[in-house]
Design a protein around this motif. Structure first.
Motif, short mmCIF file in Angstrom:
data_model
loop_
_atom_site.label_atom_id
_atom_site.label_comp_id
_atom_site.label_asym_id
_atom_site.label_seq_id
_atom_site.Cartn_x
_atom_site.Cartn_y
_atom_site.Cartn_z
N TYR A 298 4.47 -2.29 -12.39
CA TYR A 298 4.69 -0.95 -12.95
C TYR A 298 5.33 -1.04 -14.33
O TYR A 298 6.04 -0.14 -14.74
CB TYR A 298 5.56 -0.13 -12.00
N GLU B 196 2.47 1.85 -3.41
CA GLU B 196 1.43 2.33 -4.32
C GLU B 196 1.08 3.80 -4.02
O GLU B 196 0.94 4.60 -4.94
CB GLU B 196 0.20 1.44 -4.20
N ARG C 179 -2.45 -4.76 -9.92
CA ARG C 179 -2.13 -5.14 -8.55
C ARG C 179 -2.82 -6.47 -8.32
O ARG C 179 -4.03 -6.59 -8.51
CB ARG C 179 -2.64 -4.11 -7.54
N ASP D 266 0.82 -1.21 0.00
CA ASP D 266 0.00 0.00 0.00
C ASP D 266 0.86 1.26 0.00
O ASP D 266 0.54 2.24 -0.69
CB ASP D 266 -0.94 0.03 1.21
N SER E 157 1.90 6.92 -6.48
CA SER E 157 0.72 7.64 -6.99
C SER E 157 0.86 9.14 -6.74
O SER E 157 0.34 9.95 -7.52
CB SER E 157 -0.57 7.10 -6.37
N LEU F 130 2.83 -5.72 -7.50
CA LEU F 130 2.55 -4.42 -8.10
C LEU F 130 3.32 -4.35 -9.41
O LEU F 130 4.55 -4.41 -9.41
CB LEU F 130 3.01 -3.28 -7.16
N GLU G 121 0.90 5.06 -11.49
CA GLU G 121 -0.04 4.05 -11.02
C GLU G 121 0.39 2.68 -11.56
O GLU G 121 0.88 2.59 -12.68
CB GLU G 121 -1.46 4.36 -11.50
N PRO G 122 0.16 1.62 -10.78
CA PRO G 122 0.50 0.29 -11.30
C PRO G 122 -0.46 -0.11 -12.41
O PRO G 122 -1.63 0.26 -12.39
CB PRO G 122 0.33 -0.62 -10.07
#
Length: 119
Positions: free
Chosen positions: A82, A56, A69, A53, A60, A80, A65-66
């Motif tokens: 990317y 992320e 997830r 979390d 962000s 995650l 943003e991924p």
């Protein structure tokens, strides 16, 4: 943000949240999946979820943003994605079971010692 800056931010974020045994493996010569895997484990399922979390959230804040997830129902393995960097957050027992580092042993271990907080 460059790929290297993103990699460093991910590693520093995991370290600040007390992620254990953080490793970065350059896999770009082995696969088209990504350029790097970052592997870390938490001390509990809750800690693993917190680590994911936080990565992320921090990314962000930079507008990143991924693409995906994924997590199992117990938060023992969270991924995650990317695109260029895939972050694998494990609960310690799950990491020991899957031994992802061994599967990607042909990859290049990245020296991240300069990014970690010395205790």
């Amino acid at each position: 943000m460059t790929e290297q800056e993103k990699l460093e931010l991910i590693i520093k974020t995991l370290d600040l949240k007390k992620g254990e045994d953080i490793q970065a493996i350059r896999i770009s010569d082995l696969t088209i999946l990504a350029d790097y895997f970052v592997i870390v484990n938490g001390t509990s399922n809750t800690h693993a979820r917190t680590l994911a979390d936080e990565v992320e959230f921090v990314l962000s804040q930079k507008g990143i943003e991924p693409q995906r997830r994924e997590a199992d129902t117990g938060n023992t393995w969270i991924i995650l994605d990317y695109a260029d960097i895939i972050v694998h957050v494990f609960y310690k027992d799950t990491r020991n079971f899957y031994k992802l580092e061994g599967l990607w042993a042909d990859g290049e271990q990245v020296d991240i010692s300069g990014l970690l907080i010395k205790e």
